[in-house]
Design an enzyme around this catalytic site. Structure first.
Site, PDB file in Angstrom:
ATOM      1  N   ARG A  77       8.834  -1.706   0.354  1.00 61.56           N
ATOM      2  CA  ARG A  77       9.467  -1.788   1.678  1.00 61.56           C
ATOM      3  C   ARG A  77      10.183  -3.127   1.801  1.00 61.56           C
ATOM      4  O   ARG A  77       9.570  -4.170   1.601  1.00 61.56           O
ATOM      5  CB  ARG A  77       8.430  -1.666   2.790  1.00 61.56           C
ATOM      6  CG  ARG A  77       7.982  -0.254   2.962  1.00 61.56           C
ATOM      7  CD  ARG A  77       7.015  -0.077   4.104  1.00 61.56           C
ATOM      8  NE  ARG A  77       6.399   1.228   3.976  1.00 61.56           N
ATOM      9  CZ  ARG A  77       5.356   1.640   4.671  1.00 61.56           C
ATOM     10  NH1 ARG A  77       4.805   0.838   5.559  1.00 61.56           N
ATOM     11  NH2 ARG A  77       4.855   2.835   4.491  1.00 61.56           N
ATOM     12  N   SER A 123       8.072   3.943   7.075  1.00 60.72           N
ATOM     13  CA  SER A 123       7.046   4.371   8.023  1.00 60.72           C
ATOM     14  C   SER A 123       7.358   3.972   9.457  1.00 60.72           C
ATOM     15  O   SER A 123       8.387   4.320   9.999  1.00 60.72           O
ATOM     16  CB  SER A 123       5.693   3.819   7.571  1.00 60.72           C
ATOM     17  OG  SER A 123       4.695   4.307   8.407  1.00 60.72           O
ATOM     18  N   HIS A 124       6.477   3.176  10.052  1.00 62.51           N
ATOM     19  CA  HIS A 124       6.601   2.810  11.458  1.00 62.51           C
ATOM     20  C   HIS A 124       7.482   1.578  11.652  1.00 62.51           C
ATOM     21  O   HIS A 124       7.654   1.133  12.787  1.00 62.51           O
ATOM     22  CB  HIS A 124       5.205   2.523  12.001  1.00 62.51           C
ATOM     23  CG  HIS A 124       4.491   1.508  11.161  1.00 62.51           C
ATOM     24  ND1 HIS A 124       4.010   1.808   9.914  1.00 62.51           N
ATOM     25  CD2 HIS A 124       4.238   0.198  11.362  1.00 62.51           C
ATOM     26  CE1 HIS A 124       3.469   0.730   9.381  1.00 62.51           C
ATOM     27  NE2 HIS A 124       3.597  -0.268  10.234  1.00 62.51           N
ATOM     28  N   ASP A 129       5.011   8.625  14.291  1.00 62.05           N
ATOM     29  CA  ASP A 129       5.785   7.448  13.883  1.00 62.05           C
ATOM     30  C   ASP A 129       7.071   7.805  13.140  1.00 62.05           C
ATOM     31  O   ASP A 129       7.475   8.963  13.095  1.00 62.05           O
ATOM     32  CB  ASP A 129       4.910   6.539  13.017  1.00 62.05           C
ATOM     33  CG  ASP A 129       4.623   7.146  11.660  1.00 62.05           C
ATOM     34  OD1 ASP A 129       4.575   8.392  11.582  1.00 62.05           O
ATOM     35  OD2 ASP A 129       4.466   6.400  10.683  1.00 62.05           O
ATOM     36  N   THR A 160       0.807  -1.220   0.000  1.00 62.07           N
ATOM     37  CA  THR A 160       0.000   0.000   0.000  1.00 62.07           C
ATOM     38  C   THR A 160       0.841   1.271   0.000  1.00 62.07           C
ATOM     39  O   THR A 160       0.384   2.326  -0.383  1.00 62.07           O
ATOM     40  CB  THR A 160      -0.916   0.037   1.256  1.00 62.07           C
ATOM     41  OG1 THR A 160      -0.215  -0.540   2.352  1.00 62.07           O
ATOM     42  CG2 THR A 160      -2.188  -0.715   1.046  1.00 62.07           C
ATOM     43  N   ASP A 177       3.689  10.588   9.760  1.00 61.87           N
ATOM     44  CA  ASP A 177       2.317  10.731   9.251  1.00 61.87           C
ATOM     45  C   ASP A 177       1.269  10.110  10.179  1.00 61.87           C
ATOM     46  O   ASP A 177       0.086  10.374  10.041  1.00 61.87           O
ATOM     47  CB  ASP A 177       2.180  10.188   7.815  1.00 61.87           C
ATOM     48  CG  ASP A 177       2.608   8.744   7.670  1.00 61.87           C
ATOM     49  OD1 ASP A 177       2.990   8.122   8.687  1.00 61.87           O
ATOM     50  OD2 ASP A 177       2.563   8.234   6.533  1.00 61.87           O
ATOM     51  N   ARG A 178       1.722   9.285  11.136  1.00 60.38           N
ATOM     52  CA  ARG A 178       0.747   8.692  12.061  1.00 60.38           C
ATOM     53  C   ARG A 178       0.699   9.485  13.375  1.00 60.38           C
ATOM     54  O   ARG A 178       1.655  10.184  13.700  1.00 60.38           O
ATOM     55  CB  ARG A 178       1.131   7.255  12.387  1.00 60.38           C
ATOM     56  CG  ARG A 178       1.120   6.343  11.193  1.00 60.38           C
ATOM     57  CD  ARG A 178       1.385   4.916  11.595  1.00 60.38           C
ATOM     58  NE  ARG A 178       1.227   4.055  10.426  1.00 60.38           N
ATOM     59  CZ  ARG A 178       0.927   2.771  10.477  1.00 60.38           C
ATOM     60  NH1 ARG A 178       0.761   2.180  11.645  1.00 60.38           N
ATOM     61  NH2 ARG A 178       0.790   2.056   9.386  1.00 60.38           N
ATOM     62  N   LYS A 228       8.846   5.431  -1.965  1.00 63.20           N
ATOM     63  CA  LYS A 228       7.578   5.547  -2.682  1.00 63.20           C
ATOM     64  C   LYS A 228       7.546   6.837  -3.496  1.00 63.20           C
ATOM     65  O   LYS A 228       8.284   7.781  -3.202  1.00 63.20           O
ATOM     66  CB  LYS A 228       6.391   5.478  -1.726  1.00 63.20           C
ATOM     67  CG  LYS A 228       6.188   6.690  -0.857  1.00 63.20           C
ATOM     68  CD  LYS A 228       4.814   6.592  -0.198  1.00 63.20           C
ATOM     69  CE  LYS A 228       4.579   7.782   0.707  1.00 63.20           C
ATOM     70  NZ  LYS A 228       3.196   7.872   1.143  1.00 63.20           N
ATOM     71  N   LYS A 275      -1.535  11.486   5.295  1.00 65.34           N
ATOM     72  CA  LYS A 275      -1.965  11.662   6.666  1.00 65.34           C
ATOM     73  C   LYS A 275      -0.886  12.452   7.386  1.00 65.34           C
ATOM     74  O   LYS A 275       0.253  12.510   6.925  1.00 65.34           O
ATOM     75  CB  LYS A 275      -2.236  10.315   7.319  1.00 65.34           C
ATOM     76  CG  LYS A 275      -1.112   9.312   7.241  1.00 65.34           C
ATOM     77  CD  LYS A 275      -1.627   7.978   7.748  1.00 65.34           C
ATOM     78  CE  LYS A 275      -0.531   6.931   7.790  1.00 65.34           C
ATOM     79  NZ  LYS A 275      -0.483   6.120   6.580  1.00 65.34           N
ATOM     80  N   ARG A 280      -4.612  -9.259  10.239  1.00 63.55           N
ATOM     81  CA  ARG A 280      -5.231  -8.328  11.186  1.00 63.55           C
ATOM     82  C   ARG A 280      -6.714  -8.662  11.310  1.00 63.55           C
ATOM     83  O   ARG A 280      -7.390  -8.857  10.302  1.00 63.55           O
ATOM     84  CB  ARG A 280      -5.089  -6.891  10.696  1.00 63.55           C
ATOM     85  CG  ARG A 280      -3.658  -6.454  10.399  1.00 63.55           C
ATOM     86  CD  ARG A 280      -3.565  -4.930  10.438  1.00 63.55           C
ATOM     87  NE  ARG A 280      -2.347  -4.408   9.853  1.00 63.55           N
ATOM     88  CZ  ARG A 280      -1.138  -4.433  10.433  1.00 63.55           C
ATOM     89  NH1 ARG A 280      -0.994  -4.992  11.609  1.00 63.55           N
ATOM     90  NH2 ARG A 280      -0.084  -3.910   9.833  1.00 63.55           N
ATOM     91  N   ASP A 331       7.981   8.256  10.025  1.00 66.36           N
ATOM     92  CA  ASP A 331       7.998   9.316   9.003  1.00 66.36           C
ATOM     93  C   ASP A 331       6.998  10.432   9.291  1.00 66.36           C
ATOM     94  O   ASP A 331       6.772  11.305   8.442  1.00 66.36           O
ATOM     95  CB  ASP A 331       7.747   8.727   7.622  1.00 66.36           C
ATOM     96  CG  ASP A 331       6.389   8.054   7.501  1.00 66.36           C
ATOM     97  OD1 ASP A 331       5.872   7.556   8.519  1.00 66.36           O
ATOM     98  OD2 ASP A 331       5.838   8.029   6.390  1.00 66.36           O
TER      99      ASP A 331
HETATM  100  C1  G16 Z   1       0.251   2.532   5.256  1.00 59.79           C
HETATM  101  C2  G16 Z   1      -0.725   3.348   4.491  1.00 59.79           C
HETATM  102  C3  G16 Z   1      -1.967   3.531   5.334  1.00 59.79           C
HETATM  103  C4  G16 Z   1      -2.532   2.196   5.726  1.00 59.79           C
HETATM  104  C5  G16 Z   1      -1.471   1.352   6.355  1.00 59.79           C
HETATM  105  C6  G16 Z   1      -2.001  -0.031   6.460  1.00 59.79           C
HETATM  106  O1  G16 Z   1       0.613   3.224   6.419  1.00 59.79           O
HETATM  107  O2  G16 Z   1      -0.167   4.612   4.201  1.00 59.79           O
HETATM  108  O3  G16 Z   1      -2.868   4.264   4.587  1.00 59.79           O
HETATM  109  O4  G16 Z   1      -3.566   2.340   6.638  1.00 59.79           O
HETATM  110  O5  G16 Z   1      -0.326   1.307   5.555  1.00 59.79           O
HETATM  111  O6  G16 Z   1      -1.038  -0.879   6.911  1.00 59.79           O
HETATM  112  P1  G16 Z   1      -1.295  -2.423   6.868  1.00 59.79           P
HETATM  113  O7  G16 Z   1      -1.512  -2.793   5.413  1.00 59.79           O
HETATM  114  O8  G16 Z   1      -0.054  -2.984   7.461  1.00 59.79           O
HETATM  115  O9  G16 Z   1      -2.506  -2.671   7.697  1.00 59.79           O
HETATM  116  P2  G16 Z   1       2.088   3.711   6.672  1.00 59.79           P
HETATM  117  O10 G16 Z   1       2.011   4.612   7.861  1.00 59.79           O
HETATM  118  O11 G16 Z   1       2.822   2.414   6.913  1.00 59.79           O
HETATM  119  O12 G16 Z   1       2.510   4.383   5.417  1.00 59.79           O
END
Ligand code: G16
Length: 544
Positions: free
Chosen positions: A22, A113-114, A278, A18, A282-283, A126, A377, A497, A280
């Site tokens: 990574r 990200s996280h 987090d 998404t 955005d969270r 990305k 975000k 999940r 980067d």
């Molecule tokens: C990314 C996307 C988010 C999404 C998340 C889902 O978050 O940017 O929109 O909600 O992945 O993660 P998963 O597929 O692991 O549930 P981030 O903060 O990792 O870029």
């Protein structure tokens, strides 16, 4: 121009998830690997000759090396200019701000990200388009196709590195590299959106806060905005020094990984407000004295109180949430006469809705909240939105949340993650459920009646594109839901999940323990999915 075309070979990795590609750092460090992906981006995004690219990342291990590689390739491929954050740093929301403000062709953001950082941990890359948001599937699919057939890439002969430590402009074989301050443009936009004077006054009158930057990218942003501009006492930002390995931590702002903050907020020493962001930036996680605000509730509360923030007053066209996010925001939208949308997981799905002005606010259960001020975000934005509301209402976080539940009902909510499952077993769980949900509607499960069940499919209301297989939804007639989906962001094995939600309107039942309130749904989900039989797992790895 001294350009080399290097021969390389396709990589047959699985499709990026998404949020771009990574992988472990070591994976990225294989010969030509990063270069192949970057060339695949450049070959898929249209004609950028003479245009500007924005470039930066969350500062994790390999960030600086990757930036130098990308600069040389951007020059060889014909970009006129690349704007880079000082030291190669941009939080993801700040990159989105700069892409929009500079009217750039697009941007490359380096982040996982996280996910943890370090030589043995994760790295990511990305591409964001000119609207400042993650590239839509049409482009990410094209990039992926290119990676399967790539045989060469263009770069410069010279291996000279650009000095990213000073604010300056450089010439790189005919391309300008401008190094800008990573924080200024972002902080300025926040100042335009929120009532800094009101927040400053509240803080000067004794309001206390703690922001946990988790040794990740938001440290400098939070120190500048919260401490320097808004007057929070020095030390209000904790773990504010950005580190390549995030201090060995897992920069995911939840009650498990931001444990120190969580403990503080539930202690006698609790400040009035707590938040974390987090890797980067955005969270966000929002915590009050003795109360954790779920991201789903946070979106609902921001929507219900947006009229208290001048720049949003009268400007909310609608609200969107990702499918697994609780329906709390829908309750608010219904009452306020706003349109609401349920999209697949992934911030990119909000982009079209915001560009078409169908929604102003959006949010996800995965600690993401944002608005149409950018197309990502935005962690600190959510923190400032909350602070602005607190300054106007002059009530505690706890009071605001309790009053919200009384008015709109409470959506109990929890996510159970089963990490590092063998991909085959995880797929078996989903495949089994996919079959089952075809005939579940109308059936009785324990004391609950299934009102709908499906494998979520989304038709974008703007461009009519269809995204299938976005997760298993089981909805019950009392408003409860169970959702199953596989994570798109993990880097080892599969993460399953399971999301649980129940809806409560009786005042006396509004302060139960969340896991207790969801117990029946949890039991149903385990029976239905045959989780233990198929994966051998008896317990979730992380419960949030
Ligand atoms: C990314 C996307 C988010 C999404 C998340 C889902 O978050 O940017 O929109 O909600 O992945 O993660 P998963 O597929 O692991 O549930 P981030 O903060 O990792 O870029």
């Amino acid at each position: 121009m001294p350009i080399s075309t290097i021969t390389s070979s396709p990589f047959n990795d699985q499709k990026p998830g998404t949020s771009g590609l990574r992988k472990k750092v070591k994976h990225f460090q294989q010969a030509h690997y990063l270069e192949n992906f970057v060339q695949s981006i450049f070959s898929s995004i249209g004609d950028f000759k003479g245009k500007t690219l924005i470039l930066g990342g969350d500062g994790r291990f390999y960030n600086q090396d990757a930036i130098q590689v990308i600069l040389r390739m951007a020059s060889a491929n014909g970009f006129a200019k690349v704007i880079v954050g000082q030291h190669g740093i941009f939080s993801t929301p700040a990159a989105s701000v700069v892409i929009r403000k500079k009217k750039a062709f697009g941007g490359i953001i380096l982040s996982a990200s996280h996910n943890p950082g370090g030589a043995d941990e994760d790295f990511g890359i990305k591409y964001n388009t000119g609207n400042g948001g993650p590239a839509p599937e049409k482009i990410t699919d094209a990039i992926y196709e290119k990676t399967l057939e790539i045989t060469e890439y263009d770069t410069l002969d010279s291996q000279t590195d650009i000095d990213l430590s000073q604010l300056a402009s450089h010439d790189l074989e005919g391309m300008t590299v401008q190094v800008i301050d990573s924080v200024t443009d972002y902080a300025q936009l926040m100042n335009e959106l929120f009532d800094f004077e009101a927040i400053k006054t509240m803080i000067s009158e004794g309001f206390t806060l703690c922001f946990d930057a988790m040794h990740a990218v938001t440290g400098p942003y939070a120190v500048e905005i919260l401490e320097k501009q808004l007057g929070a006492i020095p030390g209000s930002v904790i773990n504010g020094i950005s580190k390549e390995d995030f201090g060995g931590g897992h920069p995911d702002p939840n009650l498990v990984h931001a444990k120190h903050l969580a403990n503080l907020m539930f202690s006698d020493e609790s400040p009035d407000f707590g938040a974390a962001s987090d890797g980067d930036g955005d969270r966000n996680m929002i915590v009050g004295n003795n109360i954790f605000v779920t991201p789903s509730d946070s979106l609902a509360i921001l929507t219900a109180n947006a009229h208290l923030v001048a720049s949003y007053k009268g400007n909310i066209t609608g609200v969107a949430r990702s499918m697994p996010t609780s329906q709390a925001a829908d309750q608010v939208a219904r009452k306020m006469g706003l349109d609401s949308y349920e999209t697949p997981t992934g911030w990119k799905f909000f982009g079209n809705l915001m560009d078409a002005d169908k929604v102003t606010l959006c949010g996800e259960e995965s600690f993401g909240t944002g608005s149409n001020h950018i197309r990502e975000k935005d962690g600190l934005w959510a923190v400032l939105f909350w602070l602005n509301i607190l300054a106007v209402r002059n009530e505690s976080v706890n009071d605001i949340v309790q009053k919200h539940w009384l008015e709109f009902g409470r959506n109990y909510y929890s996510r159970h993650d089963y990490e590092g499952i063998e991909t085959e077993s995880a797929n078996a769980v989903i495949t089994g459920l996919r079959e089952k949900v075809k005939s579940l509607t109308g059936t009785q499960l324990s004391s609950l009646t299934v009102s709908y069940s499906d494998d979520f499919s989304y038709t974008d209301p703007v461009d009519n594109s269809v995204s299938d297989h976005q997760g298993i939804r089981i909805g019950f007639s009392n408003g409860s839901r169970i959702i199953f989906r596989l994570s798109g962001t993990g880097t080892s094995g599969a993460t399953l999940r399971i999301y649980y939600e129940s809806y409560e309107t009786e005042t006396e039942n509004m302060n139960e323990d969340t896991q207790d309130a969801l117990k029946e749904l949890i039991i149903i989900s385990l029976q239905l999915s045959k989780l233990e039989a198929l994966t051998g797992r008896t317990e979730a790895t992380v419960i949030t």
